[in-house]
Scaffold this active site. Structure first.
Site, PDB file in Angstrom:
ATOM      1  N   ASP A 194       0.848  -1.189   0.000  1.00 31.14           N
ATOM      2  CA  ASP A 194       0.000   0.000   0.000  1.00 31.14           C
ATOM      3  C   ASP A 194       0.883   1.238   0.000  1.00 31.14           C
ATOM      4  OD1 ASP A 194      -1.962   1.888   0.308  1.00 31.14           O
ATOM      5  OD2 ASP A 194      -2.813   1.041   2.139  1.00 31.14           O
ATOM      6  N   GLU A 220      -1.710  -1.022  -3.835  1.00 31.22           N
ATOM      7  CA  GLU A 220      -2.847  -0.200  -3.432  1.00 31.22           C
ATOM      8  C   GLU A 220      -2.490   1.287  -3.457  1.00 31.22           C
ATOM      9  OE1 GLU A 220      -5.639  -0.125   0.545  1.00 31.22           O
ATOM     10  OE2 GLU A 220      -5.013  -2.053  -0.319  1.00 31.22           O
ATOM     11  N   GLU A 246     -10.670   3.118  -1.147  1.00 33.85           N
ATOM     12  CA  GLU A 246     -10.954   3.493   0.237  1.00 33.85           C
ATOM     13  C   GLU A 246     -11.296   4.974   0.365  1.00 33.85           C
ATOM     14  OE1 GLU A 246      -7.374   4.390   2.948  1.00 33.85           O
ATOM     15  OE2 GLU A 246      -6.664   2.742   1.688  1.00 33.85           O
ATOM     16  N   HIS A 296     -12.423  -2.360   1.658  1.00 39.05           N
ATOM     17  CA  HIS A 296     -11.437  -1.736   2.538  1.00 39.05           C
ATOM     18  C   HIS A 296     -12.019  -1.675   3.940  1.00 39.05           C
ATOM     19  CE1 HIS A 296      -9.869   1.859   4.662  1.00 39.05           C
ATOM     20  NE2 HIS A 296      -8.705   1.388   4.248  1.00 39.05           N
TER      21      HIS A 296
END
Length: 377
Positions: A194, A220, A246, A296
């Site tokens: 991420d 991500e 998200e 998420h």
């Protein structure tokens, strides 16, 4: 049956000074969210969560939604998401409006499930689903000094077979973090990274190519969520799948991600995307275009329950039993009593298996005493 009361409950917790956790953008010591409790005239209670500050949620619900929801038949829930874009006009695209819609929608679906005696994932069209695969969200950037390998070792000890780690602080540091994680997880585990939108496209591409050899399941948020052209640029230049969602909310934002082929995986948060009604539309759009869906989760126990019920309902299209790709759900490994303490039976990801609650509605019982301990009003 009709709604008689809507209660907003802001909750938060703080870590001690110097023990903050975070991502490449910075550290944080406080976690906060807003629960919503809706009660009907027959005493049925539904719980939802708005992933937004309590003062804003309370004001938005009082100004825009309370008069609409009180007196509402919970079974009319799916009209709420549509109406949020047209009445109040011009406000439906706001993250705070959609967060409030999310909380109301989830709470009403919880009530519907309790009324008909079915878990929400069955009401959303899913087949019976008893377990999901949790992945450890871990290896955060931290205030305190800590051996880099320890968080991943702890995840392996707990039985996780998949993990997502934080990167995004420069290519050399990214490579080292990924190398350590892969070494500890082993070759067969799924490893995600991420970047939390901390890169420009060229920087994200450079890291993506450098870590490709470590078999990354997805990258991500390689660039900021508003950088739509950046997503397209990164995706055109790398082979590793890209995930995002998200920070997106509402069907139209996700439609752009899907239509532009900007991502391979969409990640709606059930406390922000518009709730179950909107998440189901998002999942239908995504799977129709062969884009994967993985929710998420950075929420309280209520938001976790909503995400689990949603994940259990998502189609595995186009896969069959010959490609056993599991539905994975995020389980962050930082300290979070808002998740671990406010449910009478907390979620337990140990052993690499996460049970899907089979009780009616969200399938959870909220511990009101614990909620009051973390209430911030």
């Amino acid at each position: 049956m009709e709604v008689t009361n809507v209660e907003t409950i802001p909750i938060s917790m703080s870590l001690p000074e110097g023990e903050g956790v975070g991502d490449a953008r910075g550290f944080g010591r406080t976690r906060a969210t807003t629960l919503l409790r809706i009660e009907t005239d027959d005493g049925t209670v539904g719980w939802g969560e708005a992933f937004a500050p309590g003062s804003i949620v309370a004001a938005t619900i009082d100004e825009l939604f309370r008069d609409r929801v009180v007196g509402m038949d919970p079974f009319d829930v799916e009209s709420l998401a549509d109406e949020s874009y047209t009445d109040p006009y011009h406000f439906g695209g706001s993250v705070f409006v959609q967060s409030c819609v999310s909380a109301i929608d989830v709470a009403l679906w919880d009530i519907i499930g309790k009324t008909v005696g079915r878990p929400v994932h069955r009401l959303l069209g899913g087949t019976e689903c008893r377990t999901l695969t949790p992945y450890a969200s871990t290896m955060y950037f931290t205030d305190a000094e800590r051996p880099l390998e320890r968080p991943v070792e702890e995840a392996v000890d707990e039985g996780f077979t998949a993990a997502k780690i934080k990167i995004g602080s420069g290519v050399e540091d990214d490579i080292e973090r990924v190398r350590v994680a892969r070494e500890i997880l082993g070759d067969d585990a799924r490893l995600m990274v991420d970047m939390n939108g901390n890169y420009r496209p060229r920087q994200a591409v450079k890291t993506a190519k450098a870590i490709e050899k470590y078999d990354i399941t997805w990258i991500e948020e390689p660039v900021p969520p508003e950088n739509e052209s950046g997503y397209r640029e990164v995706k055109s230049r790398i082979d590793t799948p890209i995930a995002a969602g998200e920070a997106h909310y509402g069907r139209f934002a996700f439609k752009r991600l899907v239509d532009d082929r900007a991502v391979d995986i969409v990640q709606p948060n059930l406390g922000r995307c518009g709730g179950f009604s909107e998440a189901r539309l998002i999942a239908d759009m995504a799977t129709t275009e062969n884009v994967a869906v993985r929710p998420h989760i950075w929420n309280s126990g209520v938001g976790m329950a909503a995400a689990v019920q949603f994940a259990a309902s998502v189609s595995s299209y186009p896969h069959t039993r010959n490609i056993p790709e599991p539905m994975m759900v995020e389980f962050d490994r930082s300290e979070n009593p808002l998740r671990s303490e406010i449910l009478e039976t907390p979620f337990d990801p140990s052993g690499g298996i996460l049970d899907v609650p089979q009780g009616p509605g969200l399938g959870i019982s909220v511990d009101r005493d614990a909620v009051e301990r973390y209430r911030t009003e």
